[in-house]
Scaffold this motif. Structure first.
Motif, PDB file in Angstrom:
ATOM      1  N   TYR A  12      -3.924   5.590  -7.088  1.00 13.90           N
ATOM      2  CA  TYR A  12      -3.358   4.260  -7.353  1.00 13.90           C
ATOM      3  C   TYR A  12      -1.829   4.290  -7.455  1.00 13.90           C
ATOM      4  CZ  TYR A  12      -8.220   3.307  -8.559  1.00 13.90           C
ATOM      5  OH  TYR A  12      -9.585   3.192  -8.529  1.00 13.90           O
ATOM      6  N   LYS A  13      -1.179   5.185  -6.710  1.00 13.67           N
ATOM      7  CA  LYS A  13       0.278   5.325  -6.840  1.00 13.67           C
ATOM      8  C   LYS A  13       1.033   4.046  -6.508  1.00 13.67           C
ATOM      9  CE  LYS A  13       0.677   7.514  -2.334  1.00 13.67           C
ATOM     10  NZ  LYS A  13       0.655   8.813  -1.723  1.00 13.67           N
ATOM     11  N   ASP A  14       0.469   3.210  -5.651  1.00 20.86           N
ATOM     12  CA  ASP A  14       1.134   1.964  -5.274  1.00 20.86           C
ATOM     13  C   ASP A  14       0.515   0.736  -5.942  1.00 20.86           C
ATOM     14  OD1 ASP A  14       2.860   3.367  -3.556  1.00 20.86           O
ATOM     15  OD2 ASP A  14       1.364   3.304  -1.942  1.00 20.86           O
ATOM     16  N   ASP A  15      -0.322   0.961  -6.940  1.00 16.74           N
ATOM     17  CA  ASP A  15      -1.049  -0.137  -7.587  1.00 16.74           C
ATOM     18  C   ASP A  15      -1.049   0.049  -9.107  1.00 16.74           C
ATOM     19  OD1 ASP A  15      -2.736  -2.172  -8.337  1.00 16.74           O
ATOM     20  OD2 ASP A  15      -4.495  -1.407  -7.267  1.00 16.74           O
ATOM     21  N   ALA A  16       0.082  -0.251  -9.731  1.00 18.57           N
ATOM     22  CA  ALA A  16       0.237  -0.048 -11.175  1.00 18.57           C
ATOM     23  C   ALA A  16      -0.754  -0.874 -11.988  1.00 18.57           C
ATOM     24  CB  ALA A  16       1.663  -0.374 -11.597  1.00 18.57           C
ATOM     25  N   GLU A  17      -1.112  -2.058 -11.494  1.00 21.66           N
ATOM     26  CA  GLU A  17      -2.038  -2.924 -12.235  1.00 21.66           C
ATOM     27  C   GLU A  17      -3.416  -2.281 -12.367  1.00 21.66           C
ATOM     28  OE1 GLU A  17      -2.274  -7.058 -11.176  1.00 21.66           O
ATOM     29  OE2 GLU A  17      -0.135  -7.115 -10.736  1.00 21.66           O
ATOM     30  N   THR A  18      -3.826  -1.510 -11.401  1.00 20.39           N
ATOM     31  CA  THR A  18      -5.106  -0.802 -11.477  1.00 20.39           C
ATOM     32  C   THR A  18      -4.928   0.538 -12.175  1.00 20.39           C
ATOM     33  OG1 THR A  18      -5.791  -1.837  -9.413  1.00 20.39           O
ATOM     34  CG2 THR A  18      -7.050   0.073 -10.124  1.00 20.39           C
ATOM     35  N   ARG A  19      -3.812   1.210 -11.899  1.00 21.70           N
ATOM     36  CA  ARG A  19      -3.573   2.546 -12.446  1.00 21.70           C
ATOM     37  C   ARG A  19      -3.562   2.548 -13.972  1.00 21.70           C
ATOM     38  NH1 ARG A  19       1.068   3.799  -9.937  1.00 21.70           N
ATOM     39  NH2 ARG A  19       2.310   2.959 -11.635  1.00 21.70           N
TER      40      ARG A  19
END
Length: 112
Positions: free
Chosen positions: A68-75
């Protein structure tokens, strides 16, 4: 040929970086395990369980960060789940009293 050498070099670079990454995770797990062993006076069996739990935690965190490196909301929620499971696993391995003592220690040194 040059292409074969390049492919071999690329493979060795990736393989070597993975080995170093695993080594770093093992060092982190060892460091926190040693700290917990000292603070909580753990026996060898408890120490081994804590090391395994911590190493798995660090590996899982790396995996989530990569996935999830490009998806902070999921990370962020995924990482929170890891930390909640960590507490549960440690509590199961060490008991409620030890986990309270560990929480008190972390609060005392200002690292919650």
């Amino acid at each position: 040929t040059i292409m074969k050498q390049f492919i071999l070099l690329a493979f060795l670079t990736v393989f070597t970086s993975n080995v170093f990454a695993q080594d770093d995770l093992a060092k982190k797990a060892t460091k926190i395990t040693n700290e917990m062993t000292e603070v909580l006076s753990l026996n060898e069996e408890e120490k081994a369980k804590v090391y395994e739990i911590q190493l798995n935690r660090f590996q899982e965190v790396v995996s989530i960060r990569e996935k999830y490196k490009d998806d902070a909301e999921t990370r962020k929620p995924e990482l929170k789940k890891v930390y909640k499971r960590l507490f549960g696993k440690l509590k199961k391995a060490l008991g409620k009293a030890n986990m309270q003592q560990w929480a008190d220690y972390k609060r005392e040194i200002g690292r919650e």
